[in-house]
Design an enzyme around this catalytic site. Sequence first.
Site, PDB file in Angstrom:
ATOM      1  CB  THR A  42      47.411  68.705-132.770  1.00  0.00           C
ATOM      2  OG1 THR A  42      46.857  68.353-134.033  1.00  0.00           O
ATOM      3  CG2 THR A  42      48.603  69.627-132.952  1.00  0.00           C
ATOM      4  N   GLY A 185      55.218  83.828-133.560  1.00  0.00           N
ATOM      5  CA  GLY A 185      53.945  83.716-132.835  1.00  0.00           C
ATOM      6  C   GLY A 185      54.120  82.782-131.657  1.00  0.00           C
ATOM      7  CE1 TYR A 186      49.256  81.404-127.426  1.00  0.00           C
ATOM      8  CE2 TYR A 186      48.470  82.232-129.525  1.00  0.00           C
ATOM      9  CZ  TYR A 186      48.313  82.079-128.171  1.00  0.00           C
ATOM     10  OH  TYR A 186      47.210  82.590-127.557  1.00  0.00           O
ATOM     11  CD  GLU A 206      55.837  87.960-136.536  1.00  0.00           C
ATOM     12  OE1 GLU A 206      55.812  86.777-136.148  1.00  0.00           O
ATOM     13  OE2 GLU A 206      54.949  88.459-137.254  1.00  0.00           O
ATOM     14  NE  ARG A 273      48.116  73.308-135.392  1.00  0.00           N
ATOM     15  CZ  ARG A 273      48.723  72.180-135.792  1.00  0.00           C
ATOM     16  NH1 ARG A 273      50.025  72.176-136.031  1.00  0.00           N
ATOM     17  NH2 ARG A 273      48.038  71.062-135.932  1.00  0.00           N
ATOM     18  CG  HIS A 444      51.835  87.625 -97.748  1.00  0.00           C
ATOM     19  ND1 HIS A 444      52.235  88.481 -98.738  1.00  0.00           N
ATOM     20  CD2 HIS A 444      52.814  87.608 -96.812  1.00  0.00           C
ATOM     21  CE1 HIS A 444      53.416  88.992 -98.422  1.00  0.00           C
ATOM     22  NE2 HIS A 444      53.795  88.479 -97.253  1.00  0.00           N
TER      23      HIS A 444
END
Length: 465
Positions: A42, A185-186, A206, A273, A444
């Site tokens: 996948t 979601g993701y 959602e 899933r 830095h």
Amino acid sequence: MADISCQLLVIGAGPGGYVCAIRAGQLGLDTVIVDDRKPGGTCLNIGCIPSKALIHAADEYFAMREAAARRAIPGLTAGEPDLDWSAVVGWKDGIVNRLNNGVTSLLKKARVKLVDGRAQFLDGKTVLVTSETGTQRITARNIVIATGSEPVELPALPFGGKVISSEGALSLTAPPKRLAVVGGGYIGVELGTAFAKAGSQVTIVEAAEEILPLYDGDLVKPVRARLAELGVEVLTGAKAHGLAGEGGDLLVEATEGGERRISADHVLVTVGRRPLTEGWGREELVLDMDGQFLRVDDTCATAMRGVYAIGDVTGEPMLAHRAMAQGEMVAEIVAGKRRRFDPRAIPAICFTDPEIVSVGLSPASAKAVGIDIVTGRFPFQANGRAMTLGRDDGFVRVVARAGDHLVLGVQAVGAGIAELSAAFTLAIEMGACLEDVAGTIHAHPTQGEAFLEAAMLGLGQGLHL
Ligand code: FAD
Ligand code: NAD
């Protein structure tokens, strides 16, 4: 086709299975791996890699449009860019292809036999593999189940027609004019953001009270702000319950606002899933279940001697790097080494805009298990590098045990900060204390300095805030 016998048979060539097979081959085990898809599973074929390619392409296009609209760095302008999405998808397919070939040659180099076909258990030591060219019987001393997972389908919105899964979304030939995403979601937020940047009018539906419910509200806030800037409509506490007739509007019931109809060219359903525990003959074995997952112990052994399971089929978090780590470990165990799967932390990254990284315990999860904590939070607004990149939204937060300052968790949200996950995870895995992070010289100007500063703040010694 002739029967094969081997020391190790791996079913499924996703990140769990192929890593297991490569390591086993390297260790001298006579290894066979079976899949009817190109190696990579996948993740490589229809998940991590293609989605990140399209997210990046959409980012680039969006940045060019911002420059064309004179909204980029003052003085930086560009002409209106063109977007040929089918060419972008072709580029993405090229990357997937290169990686498929890479995995195939790594398997070959490790002397692993790759068998094309679908595996079906006959018993705990024997598998029948079926492909277009016939069937083949494989007997193995040890078998690893690495069959992965598949998208959850909503009964009211079955895949087909305008209703697509993430796999369909990764192969569209053009960004839909209007895209409705069910499940914030993701996948829904990652791909919803990408399509919004590519020009789609996106609505995310959602069911929970907030998108990305796995992450705490502070981490999600900058993502919500960016979605608003991109013109993405977000409906929370909202459930999709079908289409108004075939190919009609998406019907949504929202806690606030009641019934809504959303007209969309495509409806992308990303509501989770589920592990692939059917279709390969589980009924021929005696395996214990852990809810919907296969139950394994800390060596990834199942209830049957010589049968292991790894990756998405074994539980949360369903992430590629967890599958890979389990795969590598199982190969070593089969080769006779003593190993246990006992990571201190498994990083989770959401490739949204800005990106979210979470490793280890959040303040709430530490408190929930009764640990006294100190935290340090450093905003990117005070980080020079973030300013030079034109994006200073977000922060790094460190969570440490109050008594000895052991770092228990690190969470961050910021543009392009996925790469910081390695430093965060290393600190936790190595048992670092706040003093260790604060005592490490960070280059830095980098976004990584926000980690150093967050640790210093945890010690009450912030320098740049
Ligand atoms: P899989 O990758 O699902 O592989 C299982 C393989 O087994 C498949 O190739 C399948 O064909 C094969 N198989 C199944 N049954 C049989 C059988 N009977 N015989 C032979 N072969 C069989 N995770 C991340 O960590 N980061 C990300 O950025 C990320 N992005 C994602 C984006 C999307 C759109 C999706 C859908 C997923 C994403 N994931 C991501 C999740 C990640 O893809 C999975 O966690 C990971 O692929 C699981 O690996 P696995 O080896 O367990 O299974
Ligand atoms: P998810 O579990 O991340 O999100 C599903 C969302 O759908 C949840 O927020 C849930 O509340 C919501 N939902 C459920 N039913 C609903 C309904 N009827 N109506 C509206 N909303 C509903 O699942 P996903 O986005 O499909 O991703 C699946 C898995 O793939 C993830 O859990 C993760 O393991 C993996 N993944 C990882 C990454 C990454 O690591 N960056 C990216 C993509 C996918």
